[in-house]
Design a protein around this motif. Structure first.
Motif, PDB file in Angstrom:
ATOM      1  N   THR A  20       0.850  -1.193   0.000  1.00  0.00           N
ATOM      2  CA  THR A  20       0.000   0.000   0.000  1.00  0.00           C
ATOM      3  C   THR A  20       0.886   1.244   0.000  1.00  0.00           C
ATOM      4  OG1 THR A  20      -0.099   0.077   2.418  1.00  0.00           O
ATOM      5  CG2 THR A  20      -1.795  -1.218   1.289  1.00  0.00           C
ATOM      6  N   HIS A  21       0.245   2.399  -0.084  1.00  0.00           N
ATOM      7  CA  HIS A  21       1.000   3.650  -0.108  1.00  0.00           C
ATOM      8  C   HIS A  21       1.678   3.902   1.237  1.00  0.00           C
ATOM      9  CE1 HIS A  21       1.361   8.147   0.182  1.00  0.00           C
ATOM     10  NE2 HIS A  21       2.002   7.892  -0.940  1.00  0.00           N
ATOM     11  N   VAL A  22       2.893   4.431   1.186  1.00  0.00           N
ATOM     12  CA  VAL A  22       3.656   4.725   2.403  1.00  0.00           C
ATOM     13  C   VAL A  22       4.251   6.128   2.313  1.00  0.00           C
ATOM     14  CG1 VAL A  22       5.571   4.044   3.895  1.00  0.00           C
ATOM     15  CG2 VAL A  22       4.260   2.290   2.680  1.00  0.00           C
ATOM     16  N   TYR A  23       4.086   6.898   3.381  1.00  0.00           N
ATOM     17  CA  TYR A  23       4.837   8.143   3.531  1.00  0.00           C
ATOM     18  C   TYR A  23       6.077   7.826   4.356  1.00  0.00           C
ATOM     19  CZ  TYR A  23       0.895  10.980   1.874  1.00  0.00           C
ATOM     20  OH  TYR A  23      -0.097  11.544   1.114  1.00  0.00           O
ATOM     21  N   HIS A  24       7.249   7.918   3.735  1.00  0.00           N
ATOM     22  CA  HIS A  24       8.502   7.774   4.468  1.00  0.00           C
ATOM     23  C   HIS A  24       9.015   9.164   4.830  1.00  0.00           C
ATOM     24  CE1 HIS A  24       8.831   3.658   2.533  1.00  0.00           C
ATOM     25  NE2 HIS A  24       9.068   3.410   3.804  1.00  0.00           N
ATOM     26  N   TYR A  25       9.620   9.272   5.994  1.00  0.00           N
ATOM     27  CA  TYR A  25      10.220  10.552   6.366  1.00  0.00           C
ATOM     28  C   TYR A  25      11.480  10.326   7.193  1.00  0.00           C
ATOM     29  CZ  TYR A  25       8.009  10.082  11.031  1.00  0.00           C
ATOM     30  OH  TYR A  25       7.625   9.652  12.276  1.00  0.00           O
ATOM     31  N   HIS A  26      12.412  11.266   7.053  1.00  0.00           N
ATOM     32  CA  HIS A  26      13.652  11.220   7.816  1.00  0.00           C
ATOM     33  C   HIS A  26      13.461  11.922   9.155  1.00  0.00           C
ATOM     34  CE1 HIS A  26      16.218  10.530   3.995  1.00  0.00           C
ATOM     35  NE2 HIS A  26      16.136   9.417   4.689  1.00  0.00           N
ATOM     36  N   PRO A  56       2.722  18.571  -2.317  1.00  0.00           N
ATOM     37  CA  PRO A  56       1.860  18.046  -3.385  1.00  0.00           C
ATOM     38  C   PRO A  56       2.690  17.507  -4.546  1.00  0.00           C
ATOM     39  CG  PRO A  56       1.100  20.197  -2.640  1.00  0.00           C
ATOM     40  CD  PRO A  56       2.436  19.968  -2.001  1.00  0.00           C
ATOM     41  N   ALA A  57       2.220  16.408  -5.107  1.00  0.00           N
ATOM     42  CA  ALA A  57       2.894  15.778  -6.248  1.00  0.00           C
ATOM     43  C   ALA A  57       4.352  15.479  -5.934  1.00  0.00           C
ATOM     44  CB  ALA A  57       2.800  16.663  -7.491  1.00  0.00           C
ATOM     45  N   GLY A  58       4.585  15.057  -4.677  1.00  0.00           N
ATOM     46  CA  GLY A  58       5.951  14.794  -4.255  1.00  0.00           C
ATOM     47  C   GLY A  58       6.464  13.428  -4.643  1.00  0.00           C
ATOM     48  N   GLY A  59       5.614  12.627  -5.271  1.00  0.00           N
ATOM     49  CA  GLY A  59       6.043  11.296  -5.686  1.00  0.00           C
ATOM     50  C   GLY A  59       6.399  10.438  -4.491  1.00  0.00           C
ATOM     51  N   GLU A  60       7.475   9.677  -4.619  1.00  0.00           N
ATOM     52  CA  GLU A  60       7.909   8.784  -3.554  1.00  0.00           C
ATOM     53  C   GLU A  60       9.071   9.376  -2.765  1.00  0.00           C
ATOM     54  OE1 GLU A  60       6.165   6.062  -2.829  1.00  0.00           O
ATOM     55  OE2 GLU A  60       4.839   6.711  -4.447  1.00  0.00           O
ATOM     56  N   ALA A  61       9.273  10.672  -2.857  1.00  0.00           N
ATOM     57  CA  ALA A  61      10.376  11.315  -2.153  1.00  0.00           C
ATOM     58  C   ALA A  61      10.218  11.141  -0.648  1.00  0.00           C
ATOM     59  CB  ALA A  61      10.436  12.795  -2.510  1.00  0.00           C
ATOM     60  N   VAL A  62      11.341  10.972   0.041  1.00  0.00           N
ATOM     61  CA  VAL A  62      11.323  10.865   1.495  1.00  0.00           C
ATOM     62  C   VAL A  62      11.124  12.258   2.078  1.00  0.00           C
ATOM     63  CG1 VAL A  62      12.622  10.178   3.538  1.00  0.00           C
ATOM     64  CG2 VAL A  62      12.827   8.849   1.428  1.00  0.00           C
ATOM     65  N   LYS A  71      20.495   9.392   9.769  1.00  0.00           N
ATOM     66  CA  LYS A  71      19.079   9.717   9.660  1.00  0.00           C
ATOM     67  C   LYS A  71      18.256   8.442   9.779  1.00  0.00           C
ATOM     68  CE  LYS A  71      19.094  13.973   6.914  1.00  0.00           C
ATOM     69  NZ  LYS A  71      18.579  14.632   5.675  1.00  0.00           N
ATOM     70  N   LYS A  72      17.193   8.514  10.559  1.00  0.00           N
ATOM     71  CA  LYS A  72      16.316   7.364  10.718  1.00  0.00           C
ATOM     72  C   LYS A  72      15.110   7.537   9.802  1.00  0.00           C
ATOM     73  CE  LYS A  72      18.858   7.730  14.540  1.00  0.00           C
ATOM     74  NZ  LYS A  72      19.760   8.869  14.797  1.00  0.00           N
ATOM     75  N   LYS A  73      14.812   6.514   9.019  1.00  0.00           N
ATOM     76  CA  LYS A  73      13.675   6.598   8.104  1.00  0.00           C
ATOM     77  C   LYS A  73      12.464   5.922   8.730  1.00  0.00           C
ATOM     78  CE  LYS A  73      13.408   4.381   4.065  1.00  0.00           C
ATOM     79  NZ  LYS A  73      13.638   4.043   2.637  1.00  0.00           N
ATOM     80  N   HIS A  74      11.403   6.712   8.901  1.00  0.00           N
ATOM     81  CA  HIS A  74      10.164   6.221   9.488  1.00  0.00           C
ATOM     82  C   HIS A  74       9.108   6.011   8.413  1.00  0.00           C
ATOM     83  CE1 HIS A  74      10.903   6.652  13.891  1.00  0.00           C
ATOM     84  NE2 HIS A  74      11.856   7.449  13.455  1.00  0.00           N
ATOM     85  N   ALA A  75       8.051   5.280   8.781  1.00  0.00           N
ATOM     86  CA  ALA A  75       6.999   4.954   7.820  1.00  0.00           C
ATOM     87  C   ALA A  75       5.615   5.204   8.404  1.00  0.00           C
ATOM     88  CB  ALA A  75       7.118   3.496   7.384  1.00  0.00           C
ATOM     89  N   ILE A  76       4.802   5.933   7.655  1.00  0.00           N
ATOM     90  CA  ILE A  76       3.374   6.088   7.946  1.00  0.00           C
ATOM     91  C   ILE A  76       2.655   5.381   6.804  1.00  0.00           C
ATOM     92  CG2 ILE A  76       1.483   7.704   8.313  1.00  0.00           C
ATOM     93  CD1 ILE A  76       3.557   9.768   9.224  1.00  0.00           C
ATOM     94  N   VAL A  77       2.014   4.262   7.122  1.00  0.00           N
ATOM     95  CA  VAL A  77       1.577   3.295   6.113  1.00  0.00           C
ATOM     96  C   VAL A  77       0.062   3.314   5.944  1.00  0.00           C
ATOM     97  CG1 VAL A  77       1.595   0.848   5.471  1.00  0.00           C
ATOM     98  CG2 VAL A  77       3.551   1.834   6.697  1.00  0.00           C
TER      99      VAL A  77
END
Length: 322
Positions: A33-39, A73-79, A312-318
């Motif tokens: 499914t779609h995931v928002y990754h962030y540092h 907006p329209a950020g694609g899969e960018a972290v 940097k720690k990469k987190h996920a909001i799924v």
């Protein structure tokens, strides 16, 4: 002795490498499914809530503090990048945990707690535009029983309700930050001693005037009717108990999302939450541990506590699709 030590070392390396290999494999797998990754700068993020008015996620820091994650907006899969907006020196040593956005008052309420010592708990409120602190209300006093303030809900009048996961009680805090009362009930304490270690946890306010609260180790779901003197009833859940339930979020008046293990469960009621049924489950990245749920554009997203990587720690909001 040297041979034994070499074998022991080899066994230890293998023991460590197996779970590490599994985690690496899970991280490389394509998400379903779609995931928002962030540092982030921290490994642990307890809660995430979507702030639709400002197009951002707001996250709580287990090491203490609050951050925002602007969604481009329209950020694609960018972290995405986390930006710290609250860091309270006087709360140093305490974790920031459950949060709720009080939209009509343009504020967010944040629970803070002494996770290890269980000697301090507080509720803070911040303006969503300026991040100025509106109040900081201690929930505990010297000499009180040990407690673990965890999650928070807010009613239509602006009163807040904070769960105590250790003492299985609920603090009620007024709209301006005054500590009003404590809700206790024998139903909050299960008969089995081993189910008392982790008690009342996730909490939400229903627009019909009652609270829904989950007890993590018993899996019980409670309905607390505020219009009936805070009457407490156990919601009979078909497909329950909801063991290891953590954060809660209403998807609609008759649909509730339970984050935890498994990652997400969708619970539905047709009778005003006297009874309910588990109608679907979602399995996300188990190694990251789902702890909270939020709704963005009608879709459910699950916050996962554990970040991966260094420095940097990469987190996920799924996204949870039921």
């Amino acid at each position: 002795m040297a041979l034994f030590s070499a074998k022991s070392l080899t066994f230890l390396v293998l023991l460590i490498s197996i779970p590490v290999g599994i985690i690496i494999s899970l991280e490389r797998a394509q998400p379903a499914t779609h995931v928002y990754h962030y540092h982030s700068t921290g490994f642990f993020r307890e809660c995430a809530k979507w702030d639709s008015d400002n197009n951002r996620f707001i996250v709580s820091y287990f090491e203490g503090g609050v951050g925002q994650i602007p969604v481009v907006p329209a950020g694609g899969e960018a972290v995405l990048e986390e930006v710290t907006v609250v860091r309270e020196p006087e709360l140093a040593g305490n974790a920031s945990l459950g949060m709720v956005i009080d939209r009509s008052r343009n504020r967010i309420l944040v629970v803070n707690a002494d996770v290890l010592g269980n000697r301090y708990g507080a509720l803070a409120a911040y303006d969503l535009s300026t991040w100025n602190r509106l109040f900081l209300t201690p929930l505990t006093r010297t000499g009180d029983e040990k407690s673990f303030a965890d999650d928070v809900a807010v009613d239509a009048e602006g009163n807040a309700y904070v769960t105590d996961v250790k003492g299985s009680k609920i603090w009620k805090v007024g709209v301006d930050g005054e500590l009003l009362s404590i809700i206790r009930n024998p139903l909050f304490t299960p008969k089995e001693w081993y189910k008392t270690f982790f008690g009342l946890n996730g909490i939400v306010y229903h627009p019909d005037g009652f609270l829904i609260v989950i007890h993590t180790f018993s899996g019980n779901l409670f309905k607390i009717d505020l219009a009936k003197g805070e009457e407490v009833k156990i919601i009979k859940v078909e497909g329950g108990p909801l063991y290891f339930g953590d954060g809660l979020e209403l998807l609609s008046p008759n649909k509730l999302v339970v984050a935890g293990s498994p990652s997400g469960r969708l619970v539905e009621s047709a009778d005003g939450w006297d009874t309910a049924s588990v109608v679907a489950t979602f399995s996300g990245p188990k190694h990251r541990l789902a702890t909270a749920a939020t709704v963005k554009d009608g879709k459910v997203y699950l916050n996962h506590m554990l970040g991966m990587g260094y420095p940097k720690k990469k987190h996920a909001i799924v996204e949870a699709v039921f």
